[in-house]
Design a protein around this motif. Structure first.
Motif, PDB file in Angstrom:
ATOM      1  N   ALA A   1     -13.009 -30.574  31.586  1.00 31.86           N
ATOM      2  CA  ALA A   1     -13.565 -31.748  32.249  1.00 31.86           C
ATOM      3  C   ALA A   1     -15.072 -31.797  32.053  1.00 31.86           C
ATOM      4  N   ILE A   2     -15.573 -33.016  32.032  1.00 32.13           N
ATOM      5  CA  ILE A   2     -17.013 -33.261  32.022  1.00 32.13           C
ATOM      6  C   ILE A   2     -17.319 -34.104  33.242  1.00 32.13           C
ATOM      7  N   VAL A   3     -18.286 -33.669  34.026  1.00 32.71           N
ATOM      8  CA  VAL A   3     -18.698 -34.437  35.195  1.00 32.71           C
ATOM      9  C   VAL A   3     -20.008 -35.140  34.840  1.00 32.71           C
ATOM     10  N   THR A   4     -20.050 -36.438  35.110  1.00 30.98           N
ATOM     11  CA  THR A   4     -21.262 -37.229  34.912  1.00 30.98           C
ATOM     12  C   THR A   4     -21.815 -37.591  36.275  1.00 30.98           C
ATOM     13  N   LEU A   5     -23.067 -37.252  36.501  1.00 25.47           N
ATOM     14  CA  LEU A   5     -23.724 -37.529  37.778  1.00 25.47           C
ATOM     15  C   LEU A   5     -24.577 -38.780  37.596  1.00 25.47           C
ATOM     16  N   HIS A   6     -23.974 -39.923  37.836  1.00 27.41           N
ATOM     17  CA  HIS A   6     -24.665 -41.201  37.655  1.00 27.41           C
ATOM     18  C   HIS A   6     -25.857 -41.332  38.596  1.00 27.41           C
ATOM     19  N   CYS A   7     -25.767 -40.688  39.745  1.00 22.77           N
ATOM     20  CA  CYS A   7     -26.852 -40.763  40.727  1.00 22.77           C
ATOM     21  C   CYS A   7     -28.015 -39.830  40.371  1.00 22.77           C
ATOM     22  N   MET A   8     -27.863 -39.053  39.289  1.00 23.65           N
ATOM     23  CA  MET A   8     -28.933 -38.166  38.817  1.00 23.65           C
ATOM     24  C   MET A   8     -29.208 -38.453  37.341  1.00 23.65           C
ATOM     25  N   ASP A   9     -29.515 -39.682  37.044  1.00 23.93           N
ATOM     26  CA  ASP A   9     -29.853 -40.096  35.675  1.00 23.93           C
ATOM     27  C   ASP A   9     -28.764 -39.764  34.663  1.00 23.93           C
ATOM     28  N   LYS A  10     -27.516 -39.843  35.104  1.00 22.34           N
ATOM     29  CA  LYS A  10     -26.340 -39.646  34.240  1.00 22.34           C
ATOM     30  C   LYS A  10     -26.289 -38.272  33.575  1.00 22.34           C
ATOM     31  N   GLN A  11     -26.746 -37.245  34.285  1.00 25.20           N
ATOM     32  CA  GLN A  11     -26.639 -35.879  33.767  1.00 25.20           C
ATOM     33  C   GLN A  11     -25.165 -35.526  33.624  1.00 25.20           C
ATOM     34  N   GLU A  12     -24.829 -34.779  32.571  1.00 24.80           N
ATOM     35  CA  GLU A  12     -23.444 -34.384  32.319  1.00 24.80           C
ATOM     36  C   GLU A  12     -23.328 -32.866  32.231  1.00 24.80           C
ATOM     37  N   TYR A  13     -22.208 -32.361  32.744  1.00 29.23           N
ATOM     38  CA  TYR A  13     -21.927 -30.932  32.713  1.00 29.23           C
ATOM     39  C   TYR A  13     -20.464 -30.724  32.348  1.00 29.23           C
ATOM     40  N   ALA A  14     -20.218 -29.825  31.410  1.00 27.67           N
ATOM     41  CA  ALA A  14     -18.855 -29.519  30.965  1.00 27.67           C
ATOM     42  C   ALA A  14     -18.380 -28.229  31.607  1.00 27.67           C
ATOM     43  N   GLY A  15     -17.138 -28.237  32.046  1.00 29.43           N
ATOM     44  CA  GLY A  15     -16.535 -27.043  32.613  1.00 29.43           C
ATOM     45  C   GLY A  15     -15.857 -26.206  31.545  1.00 29.43           C
ATOM     46  N   HIS A  16     -15.286 -25.106  31.960  1.00 25.59           N
ATOM     47  CA  HIS A  16     -14.558 -24.203  31.070  1.00 25.59           C
ATOM     48  C   HIS A  16     -13.173 -24.758  30.783  1.00 25.59           C
ATOM     49  N   LEU A  17     -12.537 -24.269  29.726  1.00 26.03           N
ATOM     50  CA  LEU A  17     -11.145 -24.606  29.460  1.00 26.03           C
ATOM     51  C   LEU A  17     -10.274 -23.985  30.550  1.00 26.03           C
ATOM     52  N   CYS A  18      -9.364 -24.781  31.110  1.00 31.69           N
ATOM     53  CA  CYS A  18      -8.512 -24.334  32.215  1.00 31.69           C
ATOM     54  C   CYS A  18      -7.072 -24.760  31.948  1.00 31.69           C
ATOM     55  N   ASP A  19      -6.146 -24.102  32.630  1.00 33.82           N
ATOM     56  CA  ASP A  19      -4.726 -24.414  32.468  1.00 33.82           C
ATOM     57  C   ASP A  19      -4.296 -25.665  33.227  1.00 33.82           C
ATOM     58  N   ASP A  20      -5.128 -26.126  34.163  1.00 34.78           N
ATOM     59  CA  ASP A  20      -4.772 -27.249  35.033  1.00 34.78           C
ATOM     60  C   ASP A  20      -5.918 -28.266  35.041  1.00 34.78           C
ATOM     61  N   PRO A  21      -5.621 -29.561  34.955  1.00 38.04           N
ATOM     62  CA  PRO A  21      -6.707 -30.555  34.925  1.00 38.04           C
ATOM     63  C   PRO A  21      -7.550 -30.592  36.198  1.00 38.04           C
ATOM     64  N   LYS A  22      -6.953 -30.338  37.347  1.00 35.38           N
ATOM     65  CA  LYS A  22      -7.725 -30.329  38.601  1.00 35.38           C
ATOM     66  C   LYS A  22      -8.688 -29.145  38.638  1.00 35.38           C
ATOM     67  N   VAL A  23      -8.240 -28.005  38.147  1.00 32.20           N
ATOM     68  CA  VAL A  23      -9.101 -26.832  38.086  1.00 32.20           C
ATOM     69  C   VAL A  23     -10.232 -27.076  37.082  1.00 32.20           C
ATOM     70  N   ALA A  24      -9.935 -27.808  36.013  1.00 35.11           N
ATOM     71  CA  ALA A  24     -10.969 -28.145  35.028  1.00 35.11           C
ATOM     72  C   ALA A  24     -12.074 -28.989  35.666  1.00 35.11           C
ATOM     73  N   GLU A  25     -11.698 -29.933  36.522  1.00 40.18           N
ATOM     74  CA  GLU A  25     -12.705 -30.738  37.236  1.00 40.18           C
ATOM     75  C   GLU A  25     -13.565 -29.862  38.131  1.00 40.18           C
ATOM     76  N   LYS A  26     -12.933 -28.940  38.816  1.00 43.11           N
ATOM     77  CA  LYS A  26     -13.671 -28.041  39.708  1.00 43.11           C
ATOM     78  C   LYS A  26     -14.612 -27.144  38.908  1.00 43.11           C
ATOM     79  N   SER A  27     -14.186 -26.745  37.705  1.00 51.41           N
ATOM     80  CA  SER A  27     -15.032 -25.932  36.847  1.00 51.41           C
ATOM     81  C   SER A  27     -16.264 -26.724  36.398  1.00 51.41           C
TER      82      SER A  27
END
Length: 85
Positions: free
Chosen positions: A51-77
């Motif tokens: 998963a990649i999280v985009t923080l639109h409220c912080m000038d659209k900064q993006e952060y990528a998580g680790h590879l995970c076995d579950d999509p929800k865990v990927a978001e948390k990563s």
């Protein structure tokens, strides 16, 4: 056994990361968050998810998580990576 304990501790840390990120962003933005402030995009790579999280409220900064076995865990990563930055 020690490896399993380490993985369990990491999972516990990641489990609350989306809530922690929301709390941090509310303080940073000095207002309640809206649905458009944070965006998660999850991609599948073979049998794993990232998963990649985009923080639109912080000038659209993006952060990528680790590879995970579950999509929800990927978001948390991804949220955890944003918190560590």
């Amino acid at each position: 056994a020690a490896r399993r304990r380490g993985a369990a501790a990491m999972n516990a840390m990641i489990a609350e990361s989306k809530n922690e990120l929301n709390s941090f962003l509310q303080k940073y933005c000095k207002r309640p968050l809206t649905k458009t402030d944070i965006e998660y995009k999850t991609s599948k790579y073979g049998m794993q998810y990232q998963a990649i999280v985009t923080l639109h409220c912080m000038d659209k900064q993006e952060y990528a998580g680790h590879l995970c076995d579950d999509p929800k865990v990927a978001e948390k990563s991804a949220a955890q990576q944003a918190l560590l930055a």
